[in-house]
Design a protein around this motif. Structure first.
Motif, PDB file in Angstrom:
ATOM      1  N   GLY A 154      37.535  40.004  32.543  1.00  0.00           N
ATOM      2  CA  GLY A 154      38.987  39.669  32.526  1.00  0.00           C
ATOM      3  C   GLY A 154      39.246  38.743  33.531  1.00  0.00           C
ATOM      4  N   GLN A 155      38.383  38.386  34.397  1.00  0.00           N
ATOM      5  CA  GLN A 155      38.755  37.320  35.454  1.00  0.00           C
ATOM      6  C   GLN A 155      38.039  36.065  35.220  1.00  0.00           C
ATOM      7  N   MET A 156      37.675  35.690  34.171  1.00  0.00           N
ATOM      8  CA  MET A 156      36.885  34.482  33.990  1.00  0.00           C
ATOM      9  C   MET A 156      36.778  34.284  32.431  1.00  0.00           C
ATOM     10  N   GLY A 157      36.668  33.029  32.098  1.00  0.00           N
ATOM     11  CA  GLY A 157      36.464  32.693  30.436  1.00  0.00           C
ATOM     12  C   GLY A 157      34.972  33.232  30.059  1.00  0.00           C
ATOM     13  N   SER A 158      34.918  34.482  30.145  1.00  0.00           N
ATOM     14  CA  SER A 158      33.433  35.084  29.862  1.00  0.00           C
ATOM     15  C   SER A 158      33.089  34.679  28.345  1.00  0.00           C
ATOM     16  N   ALA A 166      40.493  38.651  27.057  1.00  0.00           N
ATOM     17  CA  ALA A 166      41.841  38.549  26.960  1.00  0.00           C
ATOM     18  C   ALA A 166      42.517  39.894  27.191  1.00  0.00           C
ATOM     19  N   ALA A 167      41.886  40.939  26.582  1.00  0.00           N
ATOM     20  CA  ALA A 167      42.589  42.158  26.827  1.00  0.00           C
ATOM     21  C   ALA A 167      42.614  42.674  28.069  1.00  0.00           C
ATOM     22  N   LYS A 168      41.329  42.473  28.800  1.00  0.00           N
ATOM     23  CA  LYS A 168      41.124  42.696  30.187  1.00  0.00           C
ATOM     24  C   LYS A 168      41.914  42.251  31.041  1.00  0.00           C
ATOM     25  N   ALA A 169      42.156  40.789  30.842  1.00  0.00           N
ATOM     26  CA  ALA A 169      42.770  40.039  31.659  1.00  0.00           C
ATOM     27  C   ALA A 169      44.371  40.557  31.505  1.00  0.00           C
ATOM     28  N   ALA A 170      44.862  40.871  30.435  1.00  0.00           N
ATOM     29  CA  ALA A 170      46.076  41.160  30.343  1.00  0.00           C
ATOM     30  C   ALA A 170      46.559  42.650  30.944  1.00  0.00           C
ATOM     31  N   LEU A 171      45.495  43.396  30.930  1.00  0.00           N
ATOM     32  CA  LEU A 171      45.367  45.010  31.605  1.00  0.00           C
ATOM     33  C   LEU A 171      45.585  44.507  33.082  1.00  0.00           C
ATOM     34  N   ILE A 172      44.876  43.497  33.692  1.00  0.00           N
ATOM     35  CA  ILE A 172      44.812  43.377  35.096  1.00  0.00           C
ATOM     36  C   ILE A 172      46.353  42.879  35.540  1.00  0.00           C
ATOM     37  N   GLY A 269      28.702  41.688  43.394  1.00  0.00           N
ATOM     38  CA  GLY A 269      29.128  40.227  43.928  1.00  0.00           C
ATOM     39  C   GLY A 269      29.276  39.161  42.573  1.00  0.00           C
ATOM     40  N   PHE A 270      29.285  39.785  41.461  1.00  0.00           N
ATOM     41  CA  PHE A 270      29.755  39.020  40.276  1.00  0.00           C
ATOM     42  C   PHE A 270      30.749  37.938  40.357  1.00  0.00           C
ATOM     43  N   VAL A 271      31.826  38.580  40.783  1.00  0.00           N
ATOM     44  CA  VAL A 271      33.076  37.823  40.950  1.00  0.00           C
ATOM     45  C   VAL A 271      33.542  38.069  42.364  1.00  0.00           C
ATOM     46  N   MET A 272      33.599  37.008  43.078  1.00  0.00           N
ATOM     47  CA  MET A 272      34.057  36.950  44.657  1.00  0.00           C
ATOM     48  C   MET A 272      35.374  36.151  44.587  1.00  0.00           C
ATOM     49  N   HIS A 273      36.442  36.913  45.459  1.00  0.00           N
ATOM     50  CA  HIS A 273      37.594  36.400  45.636  1.00  0.00           C
ATOM     51  C   HIS A 273      37.690  36.186  47.320  1.00  0.00           C
ATOM     52  N   TRP A 274      38.965  35.131  47.399  1.00  0.00           N
ATOM     53  CA  TRP A 274      38.852  34.891  48.895  1.00  0.00           C
ATOM     54  C   TRP A 274      40.603  34.709  49.135  1.00  0.00           C
TER      55      TRP A 274
END
Ligand code: NAD
Length: 274
Positions: A154-158, A166-172, A269-274
């Motif tokens: 949900g945090q990338m165009g997987s 898209a559903a997981k992005a909307a849930l976030i 560490g798959f997705v890292m934010h800063w």
């Protein structure tokens, strides 16, 4: 660390197996009381093997069923303090390129991964608001909470399953709305995003990919996963259901009383934010 969960009533939706089952077990290990909901007809029987648990079969995509289950859980176990939504399902097709799927494949995936979560939020928010009001009036303060399982997808165009992502992005996004709306009442809402966890859902992604490959290019689930993990997970290993369950327990605890509206990755560490 005192988590303040003993005797608290926790509803876990999607508790029959995988991460949801680990979440239910982790709350039980903290002496909480668990209402375990799942569409699996075996849910009541599974929960009978656990201490302080009630299993209810419910399709979370049906609002009336979720509301009835909320009522049943409260009548049997008392008012609920925390809710965890751990339902998820893919389309069953490999979505790269996206036209491998038909637009008609989308609604069911959105129903399970997004609308079911919204049904759960609507059914339980008034109960969590009551729980917060009770606690303020009572001797021990806790911090009622909602926790949704989303995904790194949900945090990338997987390039795996577009309606799932898209559903997981909307849930976030919905979690942030819910957190803001519930904050004035003392109720928190957060999202957990697992990375690669060996469950039926994860195997389903492999199977969808495998069906798309010519015979010679196919590999085993283990080989497919090892290659993917090596490519995208810096810690280079599977995450376990218990890794996410530990965070779900922490987020429901008194120790997390200042944490709301957050998206937390348990993903090596798959997705890292800063
Ligand atoms: N396994 C992974 O690698 C992974 C990665 C990222 C995110 N997630 C997310 O973590 C959560 C748990 O996934 P999992 O891997 O344990 O999946 P799983 O398939 O092992 O378990 C999902 C559970 O949800 C239940 N369920 C499905 N549809 C339902 C419905 N309509 N109503 C009620 N119950 C329903 C299933 O019966 C099952 O018990 C999901 O939100 C999933 O999207 C998993």
């Amino acid at each position: 660390m005192e988590l303040g969960l003993a005797g608290r009533v926790v509803v876990v939706v999607g508790a029959a197996r995988g991460i949801g089952e680990a979440v239910a077990r982790a709350f039980l290990a903290e002496s909480a009381v668990v209402a375990a909901l799942d569409r699996d007809p075996a849910m009541p029987e599974i929960a009978r093997q656990w201490p302080r648990a009630l299993g209810i079969t419910v399709d979370a995509t049906c609002l009336a069923e979720v509301k009835a289950a909320a009522e049943q859980a409260e009548n049997a176990l008392g008012p609920c303090d925390h809710v965890v939504f751990a339902v998820g399902a893919g389309s069953g097709k490999y979505g790269f390129p996206f036209w491998n799927l038909e637009p008609g494949d989308w609604p069911r995936v959105l129903e399970i991964n997004l609308i079911a979560a919204v049904n759960v939020a609507h059914s339980f928010a008034p109960r969590l608001i009551q729980a917060a009001a009770r606690d303020v009036a009572g001797p021990s303060s806790s911090s009622p909470s909602l926790t949704f399982f989303s995904s790194v997808a949900g945090q990338m165009g997987s390039q795996t399953d577009p309606p799932y992502s898209a559903a997981k992005a909307a849930l976030i996004n919905f979690n942030q709305c819910a957190a803001k709306d519930l904050a004035p009442y003392g109720v928190r809402s957060n999202v957990i995003c697992p990375g690669m966890v060996q469950t039926d859902l994860n195997r389903g992604v492999y199977e969808a990919w495998s069906r798309q490959q010519p015979e010679a290019a196919r590999s085993t689930y283990e080989a497919w996963a090892a290659e993917k993990i090596q490519k995208v997970v810096p810690l280079n290993r599977w995450q376990k259901p218990e890794d996410s369950a530990a965070l779900a327990v922490f987020l429901a605890s008194n120790q997390a009383r200042e944490i709301t509206g957050q998206t937390m990755n348990v993903d090596g560490g798959f997705v890292m934010h800063w």
